[in-house]
Design an enzyme around this catalytic site. Structure first.
Site, PDB file in Angstrom:
ATOM      1  N   HIS A  15       0.813  -1.208   0.000  1.00  0.00           N
ATOM      2  CA  HIS A  15       0.000   0.000   0.000  1.00  0.00           C
ATOM      3  C   HIS A  15       0.851   1.266   0.000  1.00  0.00           C
ATOM      4  O   HIS A  15       0.324   2.373  -0.007  1.00  0.00           O
ATOM      5  CB  HIS A  15      -0.932  -0.023   1.221  1.00  0.00           C
ATOM      6  CG  HIS A  15      -2.087   0.902   1.131  1.00  0.00           C
ATOM      7  ND1 HIS A  15      -2.286   1.937   2.016  1.00  0.00           N
ATOM      8  CD2 HIS A  15      -3.128   0.975   0.250  1.00  0.00           C
ATOM      9  CE1 HIS A  15      -3.386   2.591   1.703  1.00  0.00           C
ATOM     10  NE2 HIS A  15      -3.909   2.040   0.638  1.00  0.00           N
ATOM     11  N   LYS A  34      -3.978  10.691   4.799  1.00  0.00           N
ATOM     12  CA  LYS A  34      -3.582  10.006   6.036  1.00  0.00           C
ATOM     13  C   LYS A  34      -2.544  10.893   6.715  1.00  0.00           C
ATOM     14  O   LYS A  34      -1.331  10.670   6.610  1.00  0.00           O
ATOM     15  CB  LYS A  34      -2.986   8.629   5.728  1.00  0.00           C
ATOM     16  CG  LYS A  34      -3.869   7.726   4.831  1.00  0.00           C
ATOM     17  CD  LYS A  34      -3.480   7.821   3.387  1.00  0.00           C
ATOM     18  CE  LYS A  34      -4.103   6.784   2.477  1.00  0.00           C
ATOM     19  NZ  LYS A  34      -5.518   6.597   2.515  1.00  0.00           N
ATOM     20  N   ASP A  77       0.403  19.888  18.322  1.00  0.00           N
ATOM     21  CA  ASP A  77       1.020  21.079  18.882  1.00  0.00           C
ATOM     22  C   ASP A  77       1.667  21.926  17.781  1.00  0.00           C
ATOM     23  O   ASP A  77       1.038  22.185  16.763  1.00  0.00           O
ATOM     24  CB  ASP A  77       2.007  20.692  19.982  1.00  0.00           C
ATOM     25  CG  ASP A  77       1.292  20.018  21.166  1.00  0.00           C
ATOM     26  OD1 ASP A  77       0.057  20.179  21.287  1.00  0.00           O
ATOM     27  OD2 ASP A  77       1.959  19.319  21.955  1.00  0.00           O
ATOM     28  N   HIS A 134      -8.976  11.017   1.039  1.00  0.00           N
ATOM     29  CA  HIS A 134      -8.050   9.891   0.917  1.00  0.00           C
ATOM     30  C   HIS A 134      -6.776  10.113   1.729  1.00  0.00           C
ATOM     31  O   HIS A 134      -5.884   9.273   1.750  1.00  0.00           O
ATOM     32  CB  HIS A 134      -7.689   9.668  -0.558  1.00  0.00           C
ATOM     33  CG  HIS A 134      -7.079   8.344  -0.858  1.00  0.00           C
ATOM     34  ND1 HIS A 134      -5.737   8.171  -1.111  1.00  0.00           N
ATOM     35  CD2 HIS A 134      -7.631   7.115  -0.939  1.00  0.00           C
ATOM     36  CE1 HIS A 134      -5.482   6.901  -1.348  1.00  0.00           C
ATOM     37  NE2 HIS A 134      -6.606   6.233  -1.243  1.00  0.00           N
ATOM     38  N   ASP A 146      17.912   9.356  -7.521  1.00  0.00           N
ATOM     39  CA  ASP A 146      19.338   9.696  -7.391  1.00  0.00           C
ATOM     40  C   ASP A 146      19.801   9.800  -5.945  1.00  0.00           C
ATOM     41  O   ASP A 146      20.796  10.507  -5.671  1.00  0.00           O
ATOM     42  CB  ASP A 146      19.643  11.017  -8.112  1.00  0.00           C
ATOM     43  CG  ASP A 146      19.612  10.880  -9.622  1.00  0.00           C
ATOM     44  OD1 ASP A 146      19.735   9.748 -10.109  1.00  0.00           O
ATOM     45  OD2 ASP A 146      19.460  11.914 -10.309  1.00  0.00           O
ATOM     46  N   LYS A 173       3.351   4.329  -1.225  1.00  0.00           N
ATOM     47  CA  LYS A 173       3.521   5.173  -2.402  1.00  0.00           C
ATOM     48  C   LYS A 173       4.819   5.955  -2.209  1.00  0.00           C
ATOM     49  O   LYS A 173       4.867   6.936  -1.455  1.00  0.00           O
ATOM     50  CB  LYS A 173       2.362   6.147  -2.601  1.00  0.00           C
ATOM     51  CG  LYS A 173       1.008   5.467  -2.887  1.00  0.00           C
ATOM     52  CD  LYS A 173       0.237   5.160  -1.648  1.00  0.00           C
ATOM     53  CE  LYS A 173      -1.142   4.599  -1.976  1.00  0.00           C
ATOM     54  NZ  LYS A 173      -1.872   4.155  -0.784  1.00  0.00           N
TER      55      LYS A 173
END
Length: 414
Positions: free
Chosen positions: A113, A293, A298, A291, A120, A115
């Site tokens: 899952h 996350k 603080d 979508h 380089d 991404k």
């Protein structure tokens, strides 16, 4: 593979594909040596074809290009799409490709899952945005609201090493005295521009991301904002959210109000009374499917990544987040979330809470405990070792002709 907090990084928040894709494609255009990309979803749409062009161009100018996609999330890529890449020298890998069984896919659990893009050993992108047009706001009402981080600095070396091992380019070093699990790295000297790459696997790092969320809630002093697309965590995280709110921390939770899957909202609503009773503020994002996350605490702590707060992400999926300690980045993400809260969310008031009936309570308890133990239940299913299936480059026509000539000549020998 254990990582530590890295100092001296440069960070940029990227919102949706509108900001993410141009930055990634631009970085690919400047790649000189190596490029690694792994994603849950790669569609052969406008965005996928644009990525294809950039990867092909990079490979043709001599860049070492490696791509890994999840077999379940990206099952419909055409042979032409893949063969043109592998023919140019791209190493293309399917993570855990599985055949259909009675028209259904069986590798729903233990998903890749993450991404991640690394170029380089200099720049990396980590977040929740897949390579598909539905992450662009131009996609319409179903466009997904999501985030990623562009990072330069010492933490990129950690990300690079991790992806190399994940793709099988290098073997991870494991020592016999290494523990099966460990306590995630602590930030001993908090400052700015500090980043920790944290991941969850099904081995020694099964709960690292969840542990950082728990520690964040326990240490919060002023406020916490969590925006999470698929929210149905275990009891420990729910308890720490309540505890933080009860000791005076302003805890705000943003969940989907217009979900891409209706069951998502049904599950989250079962937790509303439990959280609101302790003072947690719940907001539903209603402009389009959420979508993201992400979270802030603080004035300096933030996280952006691929991990939802649900049983799949917290207990089964292969995930990756950046934990960030930086005042400016926190402020940037906080302002973005503030806009969502003020302009695009509706607060769940008392009159919008689910009914407080014995039937609703009983149903919530049953569903909660089922989902809480769902990873263990899924673990009883026939398990298999996920495969990395590298796609071979297509056989060139001249090679086929030469093979036929050699075969014919061998057949002509007395």
């Amino acid at each position: 593979m254990n990582f530590h907090w890295q100092e001296g990084n440069k960070l940029r928040l990227l919102e949706n594909g509108d900001e993410f894709f141009p930055r990634v494609f631009g970085a690919i255009q400047r790649a000189e040596r190596a490029l690694m990309l792994e994603t849950f979803i790669l569609f052969e749409d406008e965005v996928g074809k644009a990525l294809h062009r950039e990867l092909l161009a990079a490979a043709e100018r001599g860049v070492k290009v490696e791509v890994m996609v999840y077999g379940y999330g990206s099952p419909d890529l055409s042979e032409d799409f893949i063969n043109s890449l592998t023919g140019a020298g791209v190493r293309f890998i399917y993570y855990d490709p599985r055949p259909l069984v009675m028209g259904m896919r069986t590798n729903v659990f233990r998903r890749l899952h993450r991404k991640i893009v690394v170029i380089d050993d200099v720049i990396a992108f980590v977040g929740g945005i897949n390579f598909s047009s539905e992450h662009n706001t131009s996609y319409g009402p179903e466009a997904k609201q999501d985030y990623a981080v562009e990072v330069k600095g010492p933490v990129v070396a950690d990300i690079t090493r991790y992806v190399q091992c994940a793709m099988g380019s290098e073997q991870a070093t494991r020592r016999w005295w290494g523990a099966r699990s460990h306590r995630p790295a602590k930030n001993a000297t908090p400052g700015d521009a500090q980043v920790l790459f944290v991941y969850r696997d099904n081995d020694a790092h099964r709960d690292d991301i969840e542990t950082h969320y728990l520690d964040m809630l326990r240490s919060a002093r002023e406020d916490v904002i969590i925006a999470n697309a698929y929210f149905f965590p275990g009891y420990r995280l729910l308890r720490e959210m309540r505890n933080a709110a009860q000791r005076g921390v302003r805890v705000r939770l943003i969940v989907q109000g217009e979900p891409d899957m209706p069951i998502v909202k049904v599950g989250a609503e079962m937790l509303y009374n439990y959280l609101v009773d302790a003072g947690v503020e719940i907001y539903e994002y209603c402009r389009r499917p959420l979508h993201g996350k992400i979270a802030v605490k603080d004035q300096q702590w933030s996280t952006v990544g691929s991990s939802n707060l649900d049983p799949l992400s917290l207990s089964l999926n292969l995930e990756a987040n950046l934990i960030i300690h930086d005042r400016q980045f926190n402020q940037t993400l906080r302002e973005n979330l503030g806009h969502l809260l003020a302009e695009e969310c509706q607060r769940v008031q008392d009159d919008k809470l689910p009914p407080r009936t014995w039937w609703h309570l009983t149903k919530s308890v049953i569903v909660f405990h089922f989902l809480r133990h769902f990873p263990a239940i899924a673990g009883w299913l026939p398990a298999h070792t996920p495969l990395l299936a590298q796609v071979d480059p297509p056989v060139q026509p001249e090679m086929e002709t030469q093979d036929r000539i050699e075969t014919d000549n061998e057949g002509a020998k007395p």
